[in-house]
Scaffold this motif. Structure first.
Motif, PDB file in Angstrom:
ATOM      1  N   ILE A 123      15.636   2.679  -3.704  1.00 23.39           N
ATOM      2  CA  ILE A 123      15.186   4.064  -3.637  1.00 23.39           C
ATOM      3  C   ILE A 123      14.370   4.246  -2.360  1.00 23.39           C
ATOM      4  O   ILE A 123      13.428   3.499  -2.106  1.00 23.39           O
ATOM      5  CB  ILE A 123      14.328   4.419  -4.861  1.00 23.39           C
ATOM      6  CG1 ILE A 123      15.119   4.192  -6.162  1.00 23.39           C
ATOM      7  CG2 ILE A 123      13.823   5.858  -4.774  1.00 23.39           C
ATOM      8  CD1 ILE A 123      14.272   4.276  -7.403  1.00 23.39           C
ATOM      9  N   ILE A 124      14.736   5.242  -1.571  1.00 21.50           N
ATOM     10  CA  ILE A 124      14.059   5.479  -0.286  1.00 21.50           C
ATOM     11  C   ILE A 124      13.091   6.642  -0.416  1.00 21.50           C
ATOM     12  O   ILE A 124      13.420   7.688  -0.959  1.00 21.50           O
ATOM     13  CB  ILE A 124      15.074   5.784   0.834  1.00 21.50           C
ATOM     14  CG1 ILE A 124      16.070   4.631   0.990  1.00 21.50           C
ATOM     15  CG2 ILE A 124      14.346   6.043   2.151  1.00 21.50           C
ATOM     16  CD1 ILE A 124      17.167   4.927   1.999  1.00 21.50           C
ATOM     17  N   ARG A 125      11.892   6.442   0.101  1.00 21.30           N
ATOM     18  CA  ARG A 125      10.918   7.518   0.223  1.00 21.30           C
ATOM     19  C   ARG A 125      10.550   7.654   1.700  1.00 21.30           C
ATOM     20  O   ARG A 125      10.332   6.656   2.379  1.00 21.30           O
ATOM     21  CB  ARG A 125       9.662   7.237  -0.609  1.00 21.30           C
ATOM     22  CG  ARG A 125       9.898   7.386  -2.105  1.00 21.30           C
ATOM     23  CD  ARG A 125      10.145   8.839  -2.463  1.00 21.30           C
ATOM     24  NE  ARG A 125      10.357   9.057  -3.906  1.00 21.30           N
ATOM     25  CZ  ARG A 125      11.529   9.104  -4.497  1.00 21.30           C
ATOM     26  NH1 ARG A 125      12.640   8.922  -3.772  1.00 21.30           N
ATOM     27  NH2 ARG A 125      11.640   9.335  -5.790  1.00 21.30           N
ATOM     28  N   GLY A 126      10.498   8.873   2.177  1.00 24.77           N
ATOM     29  CA  GLY A 126      10.321   9.121   3.606  1.00 24.77           C
ATOM     30  C   GLY A 126       8.962   8.750   4.151  1.00 24.77           C
ATOM     31  O   GLY A 126       8.792   8.576   5.360  1.00 24.77           O
ATOM     32  N   GLY A 127       7.954   8.634   3.312  1.00 31.59           N
ATOM     33  CA  GLY A 127       6.630   8.263   3.787  1.00 31.59           C
ATOM     34  C   GLY A 127       5.759   9.483   4.041  1.00 31.59           C
ATOM     35  O   GLY A 127       6.221  10.520   4.484  1.00 31.59           O
ATOM     36  N   ASP A 128       4.487   9.351   3.722  1.00 33.96           N
ATOM     37  CA  ASP A 128       3.521  10.435   3.883  1.00 33.96           C
ATOM     38  C   ASP A 128       2.248   9.825   4.453  1.00 33.96           C
ATOM     39  O   ASP A 128       1.327   9.466   3.721  1.00 33.96           O
ATOM     40  CB  ASP A 128       3.256  11.094   2.532  1.00 33.96           C
ATOM     41  CG  ASP A 128       2.350  12.306   2.629  1.00 33.96           C
ATOM     42  OD1 ASP A 128       1.752  12.518   3.704  1.00 33.96           O
ATOM     43  OD2 ASP A 128       2.234  13.039   1.638  1.00 33.96           O
ATOM     44  N   MET A 129       2.189   9.713   5.796  1.00 28.64           N
ATOM     45  CA  MET A 129       1.069   9.029   6.429  1.00 28.64           C
ATOM     46  C   MET A 129      -0.249   9.741   6.169  1.00 28.64           C
ATOM     47  O   MET A 129      -1.299   9.093   6.078  1.00 28.64           O
ATOM     48  CB  MET A 129       1.325   8.905   7.935  1.00 28.64           C
ATOM     49  CG  MET A 129       0.507   7.824   8.611  1.00 28.64           C
ATOM     50  SD  MET A 129       0.905   6.183   7.957  1.00 28.64           S
ATOM     51  CE  MET A 129      -0.417   5.208   8.710  1.00 28.64           C
ATOM     52  N   GLU A 130      -0.210  11.040   6.027  1.00 25.66           N
ATOM     53  CA  GLU A 130      -1.445  11.770   5.738  1.00 25.66           C
ATOM     54  C   GLU A 130      -2.006  11.372   4.378  1.00 25.66           C
ATOM     55  O   GLU A 130      -3.213  11.155   4.221  1.00 25.66           O
ATOM     56  CB  GLU A 130      -1.185  13.271   5.777  1.00 25.66           C
ATOM     57  CG  GLU A 130      -2.437  14.107   5.569  1.00 25.66           C
ATOM     58  CD  GLU A 130      -2.212  15.583   5.773  1.00 25.66           C
ATOM     59  OE1 GLU A 130      -3.144  16.364   5.509  1.00 25.66           O
ATOM     60  OE2 GLU A 130      -1.100  15.964   6.196  1.00 25.66           O
ATOM     61  N   PHE A 188      -5.919   8.004   1.050  1.00 24.86           N
ATOM     62  CA  PHE A 188      -6.238   6.910   0.130  1.00 24.86           C
ATOM     63  C   PHE A 188      -7.041   5.829   0.840  1.00 24.86           C
ATOM     64  O   PHE A 188      -7.993   5.264   0.273  1.00 24.86           O
ATOM     65  CB  PHE A 188      -4.956   6.313  -0.452  1.00 24.86           C
ATOM     66  CG  PHE A 188      -4.502   6.968  -1.725  1.00 24.86           C
ATOM     67  CD1 PHE A 188      -4.998   6.571  -2.954  1.00 24.86           C
ATOM     68  CD2 PHE A 188      -3.586   8.009  -1.694  1.00 24.86           C
ATOM     69  CE1 PHE A 188      -4.590   7.175  -4.128  1.00 24.86           C
ATOM     70  CE2 PHE A 188      -3.165   8.631  -2.861  1.00 24.86           C
ATOM     71  CZ  PHE A 188      -3.666   8.220  -4.079  1.00 24.86           C
ATOM     72  N   SER A 189      -6.664   5.533   2.087  1.00 26.83           N
ATOM     73  CA  SER A 189      -7.391   4.525   2.860  1.00 26.83           C
ATOM     74  C   SER A 189      -8.850   4.935   3.039  1.00 26.83           C
ATOM     75  O   SER A 189      -9.766   4.107   2.904  1.00 26.83           O
ATOM     76  CB  SER A 189      -6.718   4.330   4.225  1.00 26.83           C
ATOM     77  OG  SER A 189      -7.442   3.413   5.022  1.00 26.83           O
ATOM     78  N   PHE A 230       0.795  -1.223   0.000  1.00 25.85           N
ATOM     79  CA  PHE A 230       0.000   0.000   0.000  1.00 25.85           C
ATOM     80  C   PHE A 230       0.830   1.277   0.000  1.00 25.85           C
ATOM     81  O   PHE A 230       0.667   2.147  -0.865  1.00 25.85           O
ATOM     82  CB  PHE A 230      -0.947  -0.031   1.200  1.00 25.85           C
ATOM     83  CG  PHE A 230      -1.811   1.189   1.338  1.00 25.85           C
ATOM     84  CD1 PHE A 230      -2.485   1.713   0.243  1.00 25.85           C
ATOM     85  CD2 PHE A 230      -1.957   1.800   2.571  1.00 25.85           C
ATOM     86  CE1 PHE A 230      -3.292   2.837   0.371  1.00 25.85           C
ATOM     87  CE2 PHE A 230      -2.765   2.921   2.713  1.00 25.85           C
ATOM     88  CZ  PHE A 230      -3.430   3.441   1.617  1.00 25.85           C
ATOM     89  N   PHE A 231       1.740   1.415   0.958  1.00 26.48           N
ATOM     90  CA  PHE A 231       2.527   2.645   1.032  1.00 26.48           C
ATOM     91  C   PHE A 231       3.347   2.856  -0.240  1.00 26.48           C
ATOM     92  O   PHE A 231       3.429   3.963  -0.775  1.00 26.48           O
ATOM     93  CB  PHE A 231       3.468   2.619   2.243  1.00 26.48           C
ATOM     94  CG  PHE A 231       2.762   2.578   3.574  1.00 26.48           C
ATOM     95  CD1 PHE A 231       1.414   2.860   3.683  1.00 26.48           C
ATOM     96  CD2 PHE A 231       3.458   2.260   4.723  1.00 26.48           C
ATOM     97  CE1 PHE A 231       0.758   2.824   4.909  1.00 26.48           C
ATOM     98  CE2 PHE A 231       2.823   2.221   5.960  1.00 26.48           C
ATOM     99  CZ  PHE A 231       1.472   2.508   6.047  1.00 26.48           C
ATOM    100  N   VAL A 232       3.958   1.772  -0.716  1.00 27.98           N
ATOM    101  CA  VAL A 232       4.772   1.863  -1.931  1.00 27.98           C
ATOM    102  C   VAL A 232       3.899   2.188  -3.137  1.00 27.98           C
ATOM    103  O   VAL A 232       4.281   2.991  -4.002  1.00 27.98           O
ATOM    104  CB  VAL A 232       5.542   0.549  -2.160  1.00 27.98           C
ATOM    105  CG1 VAL A 232       6.251   0.573  -3.511  1.00 27.98           C
ATOM    106  CG2 VAL A 232       6.540   0.310  -1.036  1.00 27.98           C
ATOM    107  N   SER A 233       2.715   1.594  -3.207  1.00 25.84           N
ATOM    108  CA  SER A 233       1.815   1.846  -4.335  1.00 25.84           C
ATOM    109  C   SER A 233       1.411   3.312  -4.411  1.00 25.84           C
ATOM    110  O   SER A 233       1.329   3.896  -5.497  1.00 25.84           O
ATOM    111  CB  SER A 233       0.565   0.963  -4.223  1.00 25.84           C
ATOM    112  OG  SER A 233       0.894  -0.405  -4.305  1.00 25.84           O
ATOM    113  N   VAL A 234       1.161   3.915  -3.247  1.00 21.26           N
ATOM    114  CA  VAL A 234       0.821   5.340  -3.232  1.00 21.26           C
ATOM    115  C   VAL A 234       2.014   6.169  -3.700  1.00 21.26           C
ATOM    116  O   VAL A 234       1.860   7.125  -4.472  1.00 21.26           O
ATOM    117  CB  VAL A 234       0.376   5.779  -1.823  1.00 21.26           C
ATOM    118  CG1 VAL A 234       0.189   7.304  -1.769  1.00 21.26           C
ATOM    119  CG2 VAL A 234      -0.925   5.075  -1.424  1.00 21.26           C
ATOM    120  N   GLU A 235       3.215   5.800  -3.255  1.00 19.47           N
ATOM    121  CA  GLU A 235       4.411   6.525  -3.690  1.00 19.47           C
ATOM    122  C   GLU A 235       4.593   6.415  -5.200  1.00 19.47           C
ATOM    123  O   GLU A 235       5.021   7.373  -5.857  1.00 19.47           O
ATOM    124  CB  GLU A 235       5.646   5.982  -2.970  1.00 19.47           C
ATOM    125  CG  GLU A 235       5.671   6.249  -1.471  1.00 19.47           C
ATOM    126  CD  GLU A 235       5.700   7.721  -1.134  1.00 19.47           C
ATOM    127  OE1 GLU A 235       6.245   8.516  -1.929  1.00 19.47           O
ATOM    128  OE2 GLU A 235       5.159   8.094  -0.066  1.00 19.47           O
TER     129      GLU A 235
END
Length: 408
Positions: A74-81, A86-87, A17-22
């Motif tokens: 490749i690193i992405r810091g994450g965007d919980m908001e 999306f959730s 999920f997190f990666v898919s949003v990125e």
């Protein structure tokens, strides 16, 4: 033909999920080893793409180790908001179509669609819903359909990435039989190792062990494992709207406008119910603050937040809401804090900037509170310090107060 008591349960899971949003935010990431998490030496991997998994990387792995396994990741810091948004979008789609659904975490759902075969065809209906979600969100979705929650979840895992699988009624045990034992949900490394030491490698072998023997080996968990190995799971789908909130209120013995005292109370209350969230392995998606003035007028204000159970995040939101809400400058009789819109989830992995030290600190604090009570260990500000200092909880100046349970 639908038999009495037969259920049809669909499990929907948003793949990586997190990666898919990125990847939606940056199309160049597709097909590459992507890690979501902090960049520091002590940071952890919150999520990783399928391409990264081929290098042996998994969630909760130290980021430093992950980069040794795959230096070009490749690193992405994450965007919980953004993930929370999306959730909620997926939740809205499901809520508008499903007769009964449970949001079991930020990225997965159970739907009870028993009886749909009489009208539409369960698989056809679930497939169309999956296509609708993918069409509207552009996210990859996997689907499992079976007679219970456990088998539907396993079916989803087998259908990944971005596939679907239906297990006919009566075929649950046959479907599970050839799988390794750790394919069963909730079979962790220790349990799997214990079973393998006894020669149990597959679900079929596990299902054939007398239930009494499994209970002797593993206690009550052995009974649960026997049922799962035999494809049995009576767990109901819990309607999402019935998920309870967690709240607390404090009525003062004397009406007050002492801001230091009120802020200290807000810290104490927030800390208390944040601990309850973590004990229940839940994340909150909404914070509400309540004020009752001395003339008994009661006002509330709430805000949606990125799903979390972390004290320092929740405290910041509580302070912000209180500041916006307290505008009459009258004496206050009561204050309250509530966390709602809860989903299951592990707060540790959602802390993208956390180091192992911070995660260890949360674990140590919660361990002490679990053994001796949440009041035993509190931040210094909740015992009278200034609230502004509280909002920088894990910097060098942060202090915790250990309260004595007995007199000296």
């Amino acid at each position: 033909m639908l038999l009495d008591g037969q259920r049809t349960i669909a499990h929907i899971d948003m793949d990586c999920f997190f990666v898919s949003v990125e990847c939606l935010k940056d199309g160049s990431l597709k097909g590459k080893p992507v890690l979501v998490g902090g960049r520091g030496d002590r940071a952890v991997v919150a999520a990783c793409s399928y391409e990264a998994r081929t290098f042996g990387i998994h969630s909760a792995m130290p980021m430093k180790m992950a980069l040794r396994l795959c230096p070009h990741a490749i690193i992405r810091g994450g965007d919980m908001e953004e993930y929370s948004n999306f959730s909620r979008h997926v939740t809205d789609i499901i809520a508008g179509n499903a007769p009964l659904y449970e949001k079991s975490s930020i990225d997965e759902f159970y739907l009870d669609i028993s009886g749909m075969d009489k009208y539409f065809g369960s698989l056809k209906w679930a497939s169309e819903l999956r296509q609708k979600i993918m069409r509207e969100t552009k996210l990859p979705i996997s689907l499992g359909l079976a007679s219970n929650k456990m088998v539907s979840k396993v079916a989803t895992n087998e259908a990944k990435p971005s596939g679907q699988l239906s297990i006919p009624f009566g075929q649950e045990k046959i479907f599970l039989a050839p799988m390794p034992i750790d394919k069963i949900p909730m079979v962790g490394k220790e349990t799997a190792a214990q079973l393998r030491r006894r020669g149990v490698e597959t679900v079929k072998t596990l299902s054939e062990i007398p239930i009494g023997l499994l209970e002797a080996w593993l206690g009550k968990n052995g009974i649960s494992l026997w049922n799962k190995a035999n494809g049995i799971d009576e767990t109901p789908v819990i309607p999402f709207h019935e998920q309870k909130s967690i709240s607390t209120e404090s009525t003062f013995s004397t009406d007050t406008i002492d801001m230091d005292f009120i802020h200290s109370e807000l810290v104490r209350m927030t800390e208390k119910i944040a601990f309850e969230l973590r004990q229940q392995n839940r994340l909150a998606g909404c914070v509400t603050v309540k004020i009752r003035y001395s003339d008994f007028e009661t006002v509330t204000k709430q805000m949606s937040i990125a799903y979390t159970a972390s004290d320092h995040v929740l405290l910041e939101k509580v302070k912000e809401l209180f500041s916006k809400l307290y505008d009459r400058r009258l004496l206050i009789r009561l204050i309250g804090v509530r966390f709602s819109h809860m989903v299951s989830g592990n707060y540790q992995i959602s802390l993208f900037e956390d180091t192992h030290e911070m995660i260890s600190l949360y674990q140590a604090i919660d361990s002490i509170k679990s053994q001796y009570g949440w009041q035993l260990l509190m931040r210094g500000s909740s015992s009278g310090g200034r609230f502004e200092e509280q909002l920088q909880p894990y910097q060098k100046k942060e202090t915790f107060t250990m309260k004595r349970r007995y007199p000296k």
